[in-house]
Design a protein around this motif. Sequence first.
Motif, PDB file in Angstrom:
ATOM      1  N   SER A 168      -3.160   0.996  -5.272  1.00 53.18           N
ATOM      2  CA  SER A 168      -3.871  -0.155  -5.844  1.00 53.18           C
ATOM      3  C   SER A 168      -5.008  -0.555  -4.927  1.00 53.18           C
ATOM      4  CB  SER A 168      -2.910  -1.339  -6.027  1.00 53.18           C
ATOM      5  OG  SER A 168      -2.359  -1.746  -4.779  1.00 53.18           O
ATOM      6  N   SER A 169      -6.037  -1.155  -5.548  1.00 45.82           N
ATOM      7  CA  SER A 169      -7.180  -1.668  -4.782  1.00 45.82           C
ATOM      8  C   SER A 169      -7.704  -2.922  -5.467  1.00 45.82           C
ATOM      9  CB  SER A 169      -8.294  -0.621  -4.694  1.00 45.82           C
ATOM     10  OG  SER A 169      -9.079  -0.613  -5.877  1.00 45.82           O
ATOM     11  N   ALA A 170      -8.717  -3.531  -4.848  1.00 42.83           N
ATOM     12  CA  ALA A 170      -9.302  -4.766  -5.376  1.00 42.83           C
ATOM     13  C   ALA A 170     -10.262  -4.529  -6.530  1.00 42.83           C
ATOM     14  CB  ALA A 170     -10.011  -5.528  -4.262  1.00 42.83           C
ATOM     15  N   GLY A 171     -10.437  -3.285  -6.958  1.00 41.77           N
ATOM     16  CA  GLY A 171     -11.284  -3.041  -8.122  1.00 41.77           C
ATOM     17  C   GLY A 171     -12.011  -1.716  -8.060  1.00 41.77           C
ATOM     18  N   MET A 172     -12.405  -1.243  -9.223  1.00 45.37           N
ATOM     19  CA  MET A 172     -13.103   0.035  -9.347  1.00 45.37           C
ATOM     20  C   MET A 172     -14.463   0.008  -8.656  1.00 45.37           C
ATOM     21  SD  MET A 172     -13.006   3.099 -10.724  1.00 45.37           S
ATOM     22  CE  MET A 172     -11.764   3.025 -12.032  1.00 45.37           C
ATOM     23  N   GLY A 173     -14.691   0.959  -7.776  1.00 43.15           N
ATOM     24  CA  GLY A 173     -15.982   1.101  -7.121  1.00 43.15           C
ATOM     25  C   GLY A 173     -16.199   0.216  -5.911  1.00 43.15           C
ATOM     26  N   GLY A 174     -15.242  -0.646  -5.597  1.00 46.72           N
ATOM     27  CA  GLY A 174     -15.373  -1.529  -4.444  1.00 46.72           C
ATOM     28  C   GLY A 174     -15.116  -0.796  -3.142  1.00 46.72           C
ATOM     29  N   GLY A 199      -7.902  -8.344  -4.322  1.00 45.55           N
ATOM     30  CA  GLY A 199      -6.900  -7.860  -3.388  1.00 45.55           C
ATOM     31  C   GLY A 199      -5.546  -8.533  -3.527  1.00 45.55           C
ATOM     32  N   ALA A 200      -5.529  -9.821  -3.904  1.00 47.96           N
ATOM     33  CA  ALA A 200      -4.251 -10.525  -4.028  1.00 47.96           C
ATOM     34  C   ALA A 200      -3.374  -9.877  -5.102  1.00 47.96           C
ATOM     35  CB  ALA A 200      -4.490 -11.998  -4.345  1.00 47.96           C
ATOM     36  N   LEU A 201      -3.965  -9.499  -6.225  1.00 51.10           N
ATOM     37  CA  LEU A 201      -3.202  -8.855  -7.298  1.00 51.10           C
ATOM     38  C   LEU A 201      -2.822  -7.422  -6.924  1.00 51.10           C
ATOM     39  CD1 LEU A 201      -5.143 -10.120 -10.457  1.00 51.10           C
ATOM     40  CD2 LEU A 201      -2.976 -10.951  -9.530  1.00 51.10           C
ATOM     41  N   ALA A 202      -3.705  -6.751  -6.186  1.00 44.44           N
ATOM     42  CA  ALA A 202      -3.390  -5.395  -5.731  1.00 44.44           C
ATOM     43  C   ALA A 202      -2.202  -5.412  -4.778  1.00 44.44           C
ATOM     44  CB  ALA A 202      -4.608  -4.781  -5.042  1.00 44.44           C
ATOM     45  N   LEU A 207       4.005  -4.904  -3.746  1.00 45.16           N
ATOM     46  CA  LEU A 207       5.251  -5.627  -3.479  1.00 45.16           C
ATOM     47  C   LEU A 207       6.230  -5.502  -4.647  1.00 45.16           C
ATOM     48  CD1 LEU A 207       3.793  -8.873  -1.840  1.00 45.16           C
ATOM     49  CD2 LEU A 207       5.097  -7.062  -0.687  1.00 45.16           C
ATOM     50  N   ALA A 208       5.685  -5.410  -5.866  1.00 43.65           N
ATOM     51  CA  ALA A 208       6.533  -5.291  -7.060  1.00 43.65           C
ATOM     52  C   ALA A 208       6.944  -3.844  -7.348  1.00 43.65           C
ATOM     53  CB  ALA A 208       5.791  -5.857  -8.267  1.00 43.65           C
ATOM     54  N   GLY A 209       6.442  -2.912  -6.566  1.00 40.86           N
ATOM     55  CA  GLY A 209       6.794  -1.516  -6.773  1.00 40.86           C
ATOM     56  C   GLY A 209       6.049  -0.845  -7.906  1.00 40.86           C
ATOM     57  N   GLU A 210       4.931  -1.446  -8.333  1.00 39.06           N
ATOM     58  CA  GLU A 210       4.155  -0.857  -9.426  1.00 39.06           C
ATOM     59  C   GLU A 210       3.309   0.329  -8.965  1.00 39.06           C
ATOM     60  OE1 GLU A 210       1.836  -4.033 -11.013  1.00 39.06           O
ATOM     61  OE2 GLU A 210       3.576  -5.280 -11.528  1.00 39.06           O
ATOM     62  N   VAL A 211       3.024   0.406  -7.661  1.00 44.39           N
ATOM     63  CA  VAL A 211       2.235   1.498  -7.101  1.00 44.39           C
ATOM     64  C   VAL A 211       2.896   1.987  -5.819  1.00 44.39           C
ATOM     65  CG1 VAL A 211       0.026   0.724  -8.068  1.00 44.39           C
ATOM     66  CG2 VAL A 211       0.781  -0.143  -5.839  1.00 44.39           C
ATOM     67  N   ASP A 212       2.488   3.158  -5.376  1.00 46.89           N
ATOM     68  CA  ASP A 212       3.054   3.733  -4.157  1.00 46.89           C
ATOM     69  C   ASP A 212       2.374   3.218  -2.895  1.00 46.89           C
ATOM     70  OD1 ASP A 212       4.836   5.577  -5.554  1.00 46.89           O
ATOM     71  OD2 ASP A 212       3.016   6.674  -6.099  1.00 46.89           O
ATOM     72  N   LEU A 213       1.071   2.965  -2.999  1.00 46.67           N
ATOM     73  CA  LEU A 213       0.287   2.575  -1.836  1.00 46.67           C
ATOM     74  C   LEU A 213      -0.662   1.444  -2.182  1.00 46.67           C
ATOM     75  CD1 LEU A 213      -0.866   6.167  -0.766  1.00 46.67           C
ATOM     76  CD2 LEU A 213       1.010   4.882   0.281  1.00 46.67           C
ATOM     77  N   LEU A 214      -1.121   0.763  -1.157  1.00 45.50           N
ATOM     78  CA  LEU A 214      -2.154  -0.268  -1.285  1.00 45.50           C
ATOM     79  C   LEU A 214      -3.216  -0.010  -0.234  1.00 45.50           C
ATOM     80  CD1 LEU A 214      -3.319  -3.240  -1.920  1.00 45.50           C
ATOM     81  CD2 LEU A 214      -1.810  -3.975  -0.048  1.00 45.50           C
ATOM     82  N   ILE A 215      -4.481  -0.138  -0.608  1.00 43.72           N
ATOM     83  CA  ILE A 215      -5.557  -0.209   0.380  1.00 43.72           C
ATOM     84  C   ILE A 215      -6.252  -1.542   0.171  1.00 43.72           C
ATOM     85  CG2 ILE A 215      -7.154   1.101  -1.110  1.00 43.72           C
ATOM     86  CD1 ILE A 215      -8.504   2.048   1.554  1.00 43.72           C
ATOM     87  N   ASP A 216      -6.340  -2.331   1.244  1.00 43.10           N
ATOM     88  CA  ASP A 216      -6.932  -3.663   1.116  1.00 43.10           C
ATOM     89  C   ASP A 216      -7.299  -4.180   2.494  1.00 43.10           C
ATOM     90  OD1 ASP A 216      -7.807  -5.885  -0.339  1.00 43.10           O
ATOM     91  OD2 ASP A 216      -5.912  -6.950  -0.081  1.00 43.10           O
ATOM     92  N   SER A 217      -8.162  -5.205   2.509  1.00 41.58           N
ATOM     93  CA  SER A 217      -8.343  -5.957   3.746  1.00 41.58           C
ATOM     94  C   SER A 217      -7.036  -6.692   3.977  1.00 41.58           C
ATOM     95  CB  SER A 217      -9.534  -6.908   3.634  1.00 41.58           C
ATOM     96  OG  SER A 217      -9.361  -7.788   2.558  1.00 41.58           O
ATOM     97  N   SER A 218      -6.816  -7.220   5.142  1.00 43.10           N
ATOM     98  CA  SER A 218      -5.483  -7.468   5.681  1.00 43.10           C
ATOM     99  C   SER A 218      -4.573  -8.448   4.937  1.00 43.10           C
ATOM    100  CB  SER A 218      -5.624  -7.910   7.129  1.00 43.10           C
ATOM    101  OG  SER A 218      -6.639  -8.878   7.258  1.00 43.10           O
ATOM    102  N   SER A 219      -4.587  -8.424   3.619  1.00 46.07           N
ATOM    103  CA  SER A 219      -3.612  -9.192   2.838  1.00 46.07           C
ATOM    104  C   SER A 219      -2.194  -8.709   3.129  1.00 46.07           C
ATOM    105  CB  SER A 219      -3.903  -9.049   1.341  1.00 46.07           C
ATOM    106  OG  SER A 219      -3.792  -7.694   0.936  1.00 46.07           O
ATOM    107  N   TRP A 220      -2.076  -7.463   3.534  1.00 45.86           N
ATOM    108  CA  TRP A 220      -0.777  -6.850   3.836  1.00 45.86           C
ATOM    109  C   TRP A 220      -0.185  -7.334   5.156  1.00 45.86           C
ATOM    110  CZ3 TRP A 220      -2.559  -4.966   8.268  1.00 45.86           C
ATOM    111  CH2 TRP A 220      -3.882  -4.483   8.309  1.00 45.86           C
ATOM    112  N   ALA A 221      -1.008  -7.916   6.025  1.00 42.23           N
ATOM    113  CA  ALA A 221      -0.592  -8.215   7.396  1.00 42.23           C
ATOM    114  C   ALA A 221       0.707  -9.021   7.504  1.00 42.23           C
ATOM    115  CB  ALA A 221      -1.723  -8.905   8.153  1.00 42.23           C
ATOM    116  N   PRO A 222       0.828 -10.192   6.839  1.00 43.99           N
ATOM    117  CA  PRO A 222       2.077 -10.955   6.995  1.00 43.99           C
ATOM    118  C   PRO A 222       3.294 -10.212   6.460  1.00 43.99           C
ATOM    119  CG  PRO A 222       0.682 -11.919   5.284  1.00 43.99           C
ATOM    120  CD  PRO A 222      -0.152 -10.911   6.003  1.00 43.99           C
ATOM    121  N   HIS A 223       3.100  -9.386   5.467  1.00 39.57           N
ATOM    122  CA  HIS A 223       4.219  -8.640   4.888  1.00 39.57           C
ATOM    123  C   HIS A 223       4.629  -7.468   5.769  1.00 39.57           C
ATOM    124  CE1 HIS A 223       3.704 -11.003   1.230  1.00 39.57           C
ATOM    125  NE2 HIS A 223       2.401 -10.797   1.365  1.00 39.57           N
ATOM    126  N   VAL A 224       3.672  -6.916   6.503  1.00 42.07           N
ATOM    127  CA  VAL A 224       4.000  -5.885   7.498  1.00 42.07           C
ATOM    128  C   VAL A 224       4.785  -6.528   8.635  1.00 42.07           C
ATOM    129  CG1 VAL A 224       3.039  -4.293   9.211  1.00 42.07           C
ATOM    130  CG2 VAL A 224       2.039  -4.418   6.927  1.00 42.07           C
TER     131      VAL A 224
END
Length: 337
Positions: A168-174, A199-202, A207-224
């Motif tokens: 998942s990502s924050a949008g096509m072409g971003g 990015g919040a929805l990505a 987190l919901a298991g809808e995708v295998d991976l996420l690429i994003d700016s550090s929205s993942w940080a607290p969850h890591v």
Amino acid sequence: MSTRHPSRRDFHRTALAGLATLGTTGAGLLASPAARAAGYPERPLTFICPWPAGGTADITMRALCVAAAKPLGQTIVVENRAGASGMLGLRSMAQAAPDGYTIGQIPISVARFSQLGSLPLDPLKDLSYIARVSGQTFGIACQAGSPYKTLADVIAAAKAKPGRITYSSAGMGGATHVGMEEVAHAAGIELLHIPYKGGALALQALLAGEVDLLIDSSSWAPHVLAGKLRLLATLGERRTQDFKDTPTVKEQGLNVVVDAPNGIGAPKGVDPAVLARLRAAFKLAAASPEFTAACDKIDAPLMYLDGPDYAQYVAQTVQKEKLLIERLKLKELMAKG
């Protein structure tokens, strides 16, 4: 697109010296331009954030606006207008009256979308540049229970089953989408992109298991940090301060670096005196405790440039994106959806 940037201490010292000069001479950027611009600003400003509320860009831009409002003497109201990988809000800002009362974030991906034909806007002619303020820490993450322990595991699995591993990502072409496609291109693999409206929805998709991976700016940080997600790689030139144990993509043998700095701008045609006042206010804001704390929280580096230098940086990025579009065949990729 990496450059050497001054330390936070040096930047704070320079900004505070500038503030002292403004206060003692009365002829600095905050005073003289204001007189020439007939008392601007006389009412609150609108700041268009082209991303959903709650994302990393939204959080830092709100902190920046709180700080910039002080030297301007007016409230800056943040409006979220998300969609089209940040281009919906950018286009709305560019079409506003050039009176200095509508400003907003300029995603650097404008240099790409303007050449892909999906945005009727010329970044070199249709925008006024106020400041570049900070970079972003991009990372590739998976769920903590995922079989992928390293980026090498992802590459091996993708080679075994091309096009079946999703991200998942924050949008096509971003920046995140193109950054991941650069990684895939360098690794010789094919991944399945699932774009989201920010990015919040990505992040929620991972987190919901809808995708295998996420690429994003550090929205993942607290969850890591909480142990819910595993960070496989970051995409900067060097390892991040908060995740020193995680290697960069470049360290793992792929020559890919993505930082996508955040910038602030306005519609083309803003009075030069008004623009000068905005530039001065956002220079101070970029060194403020509010903004630096927000950046520290998401491990985002300060990358300040004044308006003219920022405009030159955008022009250089346009040329780099032209080569990237050709190398990754982005027009064909975007056509596939």
